[in-house]
Design an enzyme around this catalytic site. Structure first.
Site, mmCIF file in Angstrom:
data_model
loop_
_atom_site.group_PDB
_atom_site.id
_atom_site.type_symbol
_atom_site.label_atom_id
_atom_site.label_comp_id
_atom_site.label_asym_id
_atom_site.label_seq_id
_atom_site.Cartn_x
_atom_site.Cartn_y
_atom_site.Cartn_z
ATOM 1 N N ASN A 7 36.856 36.004 42.629
ATOM 2 C CA ASN A 7 37.910 36.389 43.572
ATOM 3 C C ASN A 7 38.675 37.566 42.954
ATOM 4 O OD1 ASN A 7 40.040 36.616 45.301
ATOM 5 N ND2 ASN A 7 40.959 34.615 44.832
ATOM 6 N N LYS A 9 40.889 39.281 44.317
ATOM 7 C CA LYS A 9 42.241 39.396 44.897
ATOM 8 C C LYS A 9 42.468 40.863 45.339
ATOM 9 C CE LYS A 9 43.475 35.390 42.227
ATOM 10 N NZ LYS A 9 44.487 34.576 41.580
ATOM 11 N N HIS A 86 43.748 29.826 49.990
ATOM 12 C CA HIS A 86 44.110 30.083 48.590
ATOM 13 C C HIS A 86 45.627 29.885 48.430
ATOM 14 C CE1 HIS A 86 44.799 32.168 44.815
ATOM 15 N NE2 HIS A 86 43.512 31.981 44.570
ATOM 16 N N GLU A 88 47.774 31.591 47.072
ATOM 17 C CA GLU A 88 48.559 32.815 47.347
ATOM 18 C C GLU A 88 48.730 33.019 48.857
ATOM 19 O OE1 GLU A 88 46.105 35.310 44.874
ATOM 20 O OE2 GLU A 88 46.822 34.165 43.153
ATOM 21 N N GLU A 151 42.120 24.134 42.618
ATOM 22 C CA GLU A 151 42.829 25.130 41.816
ATOM 23 C C GLU A 151 44.286 24.688 41.642
ATOM 24 O OE1 GLU A 151 41.090 29.330 41.848
ATOM 25 O OE2 GLU A 151 42.214 29.167 43.694
ATOM 26 N N GLY A 157 46.138 32.257 36.914
ATOM 27 C CA GLY A 157 46.630 33.506 36.334
ATOM 28 C C GLY A 157 47.576 33.317 35.158
ATOM 29 N N SER A 187 42.448 30.017 35.571
ATOM 30 C CA SER A 187 42.295 30.505 34.190
ATOM 31 C C SER A 187 40.932 30.159 33.587
ATOM 32 C CB SER A 187 43.435 29.977 33.308
ATOM 33 O OG SER A 187 44.680 30.484 33.756
HETATM 34 P P1 13P Z 1 42.688 33.155 37.554
HETATM 35 O O1 13P Z 1 41.234 32.919 37.161
HETATM 36 O O2 13P Z 1 43.155 34.530 37.280
HETATM 37 O O3 13P Z 1 43.565 32.083 37.001
HETATM 38 O O4 13P Z 1 42.748 32.995 39.146
HETATM 39 C C1 13P Z 1 42.229 31.873 39.729
HETATM 40 C C2 13P Z 1 42.175 32.062 41.185
HETATM 41 O O5 13P Z 1 43.193 32.103 41.852
HETATM 42 C C3 13P Z 1 40.859 32.222 41.808
HETATM 43 O O6 13P Z 1 40.938 32.096 43.192
#
Ligand code: 13P
Length: 223
Positions: A7, A9, A86, A88, A151, A157, A187
């Site tokens: 992803n 983003k 997600h 976010e 997640e 992140g 992560s």
């Molecule tokens: P990170 O791997 O940067 O923690 O992000 C995870 C994520 O949100 C994948 O959709």
């Protein structure tokens, strides 16, 4: 075969870099399915054999919905998967379980595989939050057609990944509720990826590490 979903983003910030990442990852040899979910703007830049996914979509097929992208458009651009719900999207763009449920239905109707993200925030009761997100998000839907990504929001992140043992507790709770493949995200890196696969996860959803060339190649190889 495990699923490794990248992803990106809202990254990278230019098409030259996106092309370079696509080109680099095109050379990965793996028995696992590697799926790249770039921003919509870069979908058309992917080499032919890249397996693509979207990061979000709307639930309507077409029409006056400024700024939105439909599941059919994603399919037309070559996407086999799309990430839905997600954290976010939930936190920044106000998506709730009802919206997410509509999106999953539309995605399935278009013939793409939805990846439903679930996960608790710090301090939440993980069990309760995840079960509710599954029940509401999948209402009226055959879960065997959907992939679930667990997640934990606090692990996204932050480098503060969820221990494989703790993640496995939630994986088992999810497994009792649905017939879906289950991924871990939060992560994930080349060093910890194997510990989730060994616990029984069907793959991983990767953010930050999927934008680092050598790191992502190692992650895919170590999975
Ligand atoms: P990170 O791997 O940067 O923690 O992000 C995870 C994520 O949100 C994948 O959709």
């Amino acid at each position: 075969m495990k699923l490794i979903i990248a992803n990106w983003k809202m990254n990278p910030d230019n098409s030259l870099e996106a092309k370079e990442l696509f080109r680099f990852f095109d050379d990965i040899e793996s028995d696992n399915e590697v799926v790249i979910c770039p921003p919509f703007a870069f979908l058309g830049l992917a080499p032919e054999r890249t397996v693509l996914g979207g990061q979000n979509c709307f639930w309507k097929k077409e029409g006056s919905f400024t700024g939105e992208v439909s599941p059919l458009m994603l399919k037309d651009m070559g996407c086999r998967y799309v990430i839905i719900g997600h954290s976010e999207r939930r936190d920044i763009f106000g998506e709730n379980n009802e919206i997410i449920n509509k999106k999953i239905k539309a995605v399935l109707e278009a013939g793409i595989i939805p990846i439903l993200c679930v996960g608790e925030k710090k301090g939440d009761n993980a069990n309760r939050v995840v079960v509710r997100q599954l029940e509401k998000g999948l209402e009226g839907i055959d879960s065997s057609n959907v992939i679930i990504a667990y997640e934990p929001v606090w692990a996204i992140g932050t480098g503060d990944f969820c221990s494989p043992e703790k993640a496995d507790e939630i994986r088992k709770i999810i497994k009792e509720k649905v017939k879906s493949k289950i991924l871990y995200g939060g992560s994930v890196n080349s060093k910890n990826v194997k510990s989730y696969i060994d616990k029984g996860f069907d793959g991983v959803l990767v953010g930050g590490a999927s934008l680092k060339k050598e790191e992502f190649v190692s992650l895919v190889k170590n999975a």
